[in-house]
Design an enzyme around this catalytic site. Sequence first.
Site, PDB file in Angstrom:
ATOM      1  N   CYS A   9       1.135  -0.936  -0.267  1.00 36.17           N
ATOM      2  CA  CYS A   9       0.079   0.565   0.333  1.00 36.17           C
ATOM      3  C   CYS A   9       0.954   1.465   0.238  1.00 36.17           C
ATOM      4  O   CYS A   9       0.830   1.915  -0.318  1.00 36.17           O
ATOM      5  CB  CYS A   9      -0.764   0.114   1.401  1.00 36.17           C
ATOM      6  SG  CYS A   9      -1.497  -1.553   1.419  1.00 36.17           S
TER       7      CYS A   9
HETATM    8  N1  SAJ Z   1       6.273   2.375   9.204  1.00 35.25           N
HETATM    9  C1  SAJ Z   1       6.689   2.902   9.065  1.00 35.25           C
HETATM   10  N2  SAJ Z   1       7.038   3.894  10.747  1.00 35.25           N
HETATM   11  C2  SAJ Z   1       5.320   4.218  10.834  1.00 35.25           C
HETATM   12  C3  SAJ Z   1       4.949   3.061  10.500  1.00 35.25           C
HETATM   13  C4  SAJ Z   1       5.381   2.906   9.694  1.00 35.25           C
HETATM   14  O1  SAJ Z   1       8.128   3.167   9.353  1.00 35.25           O
HETATM   15  O2  SAJ Z   1       5.674   4.663  11.810  1.00 35.25           O
HETATM   16  C5  SAJ Z   1       6.863   1.136   7.847  1.00 35.25           C
HETATM   17  C6  SAJ Z   1       6.124  -0.050   8.068  1.00 35.25           C
HETATM   18  O3  SAJ Z   1       7.190  -0.283   8.928  1.00 35.25           O
HETATM   19  C7  SAJ Z   1       5.108  -0.657   6.918  1.00 35.25           C
HETATM   20  C8  SAJ Z   1       5.672   0.418   6.213  1.00 35.25           C
HETATM   21  O4  SAJ Z   1       5.231   1.687   6.355  1.00 35.25           O
HETATM   22  O5  SAJ Z   1       7.207  -1.323   6.398  1.00 35.25           O
HETATM   23  C9  SAJ Z   1       4.146   0.233   6.549  1.00 35.25           C
HETATM   24  O6  SAJ Z   1       3.259   0.398   7.598  1.00 35.25           O
HETATM   25  P1  SAJ Z   1       2.239   1.446   7.583  1.00 35.25           P
HETATM   26  O7  SAJ Z   1       1.398   0.374   9.295  1.00 35.25           O
HETATM   27  O8  SAJ Z   1       1.042   1.774   6.897  1.00 35.25           O
HETATM   28  O9  SAJ Z   1       0.624  -0.448   7.231  1.00 35.25           O
HETATM   29  P2  SAJ Z   1       0.041  -1.271   5.448  1.00 35.25           P
HETATM   30  O10 SAJ Z   1       1.267  -1.321   4.861  1.00 35.25           O
HETATM   31  O11 SAJ Z   1      -0.115  -2.206   6.476  1.00 35.25           O
HETATM   32  O12 SAJ Z   1      -0.860  -0.087   5.502  1.00 35.25           O
HETATM   33  C10 SAJ Z   1      -2.083  -0.377   5.901  1.00 35.25           C
HETATM   34  C11 SAJ Z   1      -2.904   0.718   5.032  1.00 35.25           C
HETATM   35  N3  SAJ Z   1      -4.683   0.038   5.265  1.00 35.25           N
HETATM   36  C12 SAJ Z   1      -5.218   0.585   3.882  1.00 35.25           C
HETATM   37  O13 SAJ Z   1      -4.532   0.235   3.172  1.00 35.25           O
HETATM   38  C13 SAJ Z   1      -6.471  -0.212   3.715  1.00 35.25           C
HETATM   39  C14 SAJ Z   1      -3.158   1.727   5.919  1.00 35.25           C
HETATM   40  O14 SAJ Z   1      -3.731   3.121   5.502  1.00 35.25           O
HETATM   41  C15 SAJ Z   1      -3.454   1.236   7.489  1.00 35.25           C
HETATM   42  O15 SAJ Z   1      -3.157   3.274   8.030  1.00 35.25           O
HETATM   43  C16 SAJ Z   1      -2.142   0.991   7.913  1.00 35.25           C
HETATM   44  O16 SAJ Z   1      -2.001  -0.188   7.044  1.00 35.25           O
HETATM   45  C17 SAJ Z   1      -2.450   0.495   8.987  1.00 35.25           C
HETATM   46  O17 SAJ Z   1      -2.502   1.754   9.948  1.00 35.25           O
HETATM   47  O18 SAJ Z   1      -2.462  -0.714  10.234  1.00 35.25           O
END
Ligand code: SAJ
Length: 440
Positions: free
Chosen positions: A276
Site C-alpha cells: 500500500c
Molecule cells: N512504517 C514505518 N514507520 C511508521 C509506520 C510504518 O516505518 O511509523 C513502515 C512499516 O514498517 C511498513 C510500512 O511503513 O514497512 C507500511 O506500514 P503501515 O503501518 O502503513 O502498514 P500497511 O502497509 O499494512 O498499511 C495498511 C494501510 N491500509 C490500507 O491501505 C487499507 C494503511 O492505510 C493503514 O493505515 C495501515 O495498514 C495501518 O494503519 O495498519
Amino acid sequence: MADQAQSLIRKIETRDALVGVVGLGYVGLPLAVEFAQAGFSVLGFEVSSKKAEAVNRGHSYVGDVPGEQLASVVQAGRLSATLGYERLGEVDALCVCVPTPLNKTGDPDVSYIISVTESIRMTVRPGQLIVLESTTYPGTTRELLLPALTQGGRLKVATDFFLAFSPERVDPGNQVWTIRNTPKVVGGITPSCTEVARTLYATIVDHVVVVSSTEAAELTKLLENTFRSVNIALANEMAIVCDKLGVDVWEVIAAASSKPFGFMKFTPGPGLGGHCIPVDPHYLSWKMKTLDYKTRLVELASEINAEMPRYVAEKAADLLNQSGKPVKGSGVLVVGAAYKRDTDDTRESPALDIIRLLAEKGAKVTYHDPLVPSLRHEGQDLESVSLDDQQLAAADVVVIVTDHSDVDYDLIRRAARPVLDTRNVLQREAPETAAAAASE
Ligand code: SAJ
C-alpha cells in the site's frame, strides 16, 4: 429516482440482490463473506483456480477469514466462487477488488482493472451496480470504467446501470478495526449511483461516508496512504538528522509524542514495505504528471523512504568498520524479513533490499524471521536460520529490520554482538530498562 435505481435499492434492502466480488484476496474474500453473512447470495470471481476451488471447499487462505466462517457461508449456499468472468452479468451488484501494483518502471499497473472492465463491458446489463474498490489514480472510474460500461451509448449511467468508487480500508490482522466498524467512503458518478452504492455498503458497514464524486473517493484513499508515506519519511529524515547530531531519535519522538495535540507519532525504520504505502503515492504522482504538475512533496517522501535500505546497509558497514572488519567476508545476521511486525508478508519489504545491498558488498548474509521460513529474492533462495548462540557468534553484526514480537531479543543482547537496531526494539523491550526505571 430512476425506476432501475429504486428496484435495485429494494433488491438490496430485501437481500434479494445477487452480490458479486471480483478478486478474492485479502480485500475481496473478507468482503464476500461479510455480504454472505449479511444475508446475500454472493458469487466470487477469481482468475486463480486454486483460490476458487479453496473457497468452494470452504478453505480460507486469508488470515482475516477464519476457516469455519468461510465454511459456514459456503455450506449454507450463500457464497460460491467461479473461475473467470463469464458470469458477471448474473450479479446485481459487483465489487471489484483487484490488485493495482506498480510496474517495473514504477508506474501504475492498472492491467487487472482493464481486464475485468473489458469483461464487464461485455456483460453489463440494466439494473447493475458496479463499484471499484481497488486503490487507483483519481479519474480511473470515470475514464476507464464509465466509457466501457456505456457501450457507446447502448446503456446510460444512472438510468440503466450505476457506477461508484469505494476505497478498501482493510488492515490485515487488525482485530480492532473490522469491515463492519471501519467507516466506508463511497462516491458515485451521479447522486443516484452514490445512493445505490451507499445502500449496498450500509448492509455491512456501520457508517458509510458519502462523497460527491468518484474522484473524491479515489483521492480520499490516496490522501490516507500518502499522509502515512510523507510522515514516515519525516520520521526517517529525523533519524538521519539525529544520527548526525548524536541525539537519540527515539527519545526525541517519545518526547514529541507527549504533546497532547497537533502531533501524531510516526517512527523511523529501515524503509517502507507492504503493497500500500510504497505504492499508492505513485498513483497520485503519476496522474498529476499527466496534468503537468509535479507532486514534489509526495515524490520527495517516496525518495527518502526508498533510500532507507541503502542508509541501513551503510550504517551496518560503519559498525563493521568500527570493529576493524571489511564488509566483504563479514557475517551479517538480518533479524526480520517481513515488511512490518507480526506479519509474514515480505512484499516490498526493505529487508530484501538490505540483504541484497550487503550481499553485493560481499557480506555473508543470513536472516532469521519466525514468520518467513524462506525467501526467494533476486533469484536466490534463502532459508531463515534459527536464532541461537551459534548463529549469533557467526555474526559480525546483527541488523534488526522487523520488530516481530516472537523473537528472543534477550539472546541478541546476551550475545553482545554489534547490533544495528532499526526499530529500537532492544531499547523498547529492554527488561533491564524497565527494571532500572522501576527501582529509581
Ligand atoms: N512504517 C514505518 N514507520 C511508521 C509506520 C510504518 O516505518 O511509523 C513502515 C512499516 O514498517 C511498513 C510500512 O511503513 O514497512 C507500511 O506500514 P503501515 O503501518 O502503513 O502498514 P500497511 O502497509 O499494512 O498499511 C495498511 C494501510 N491500509 C490500507 O491501505 C487499507 C494503511 O492505510 C493503514 O493505515 C495501515 O495498514 C495501518 O494503519 O495498519
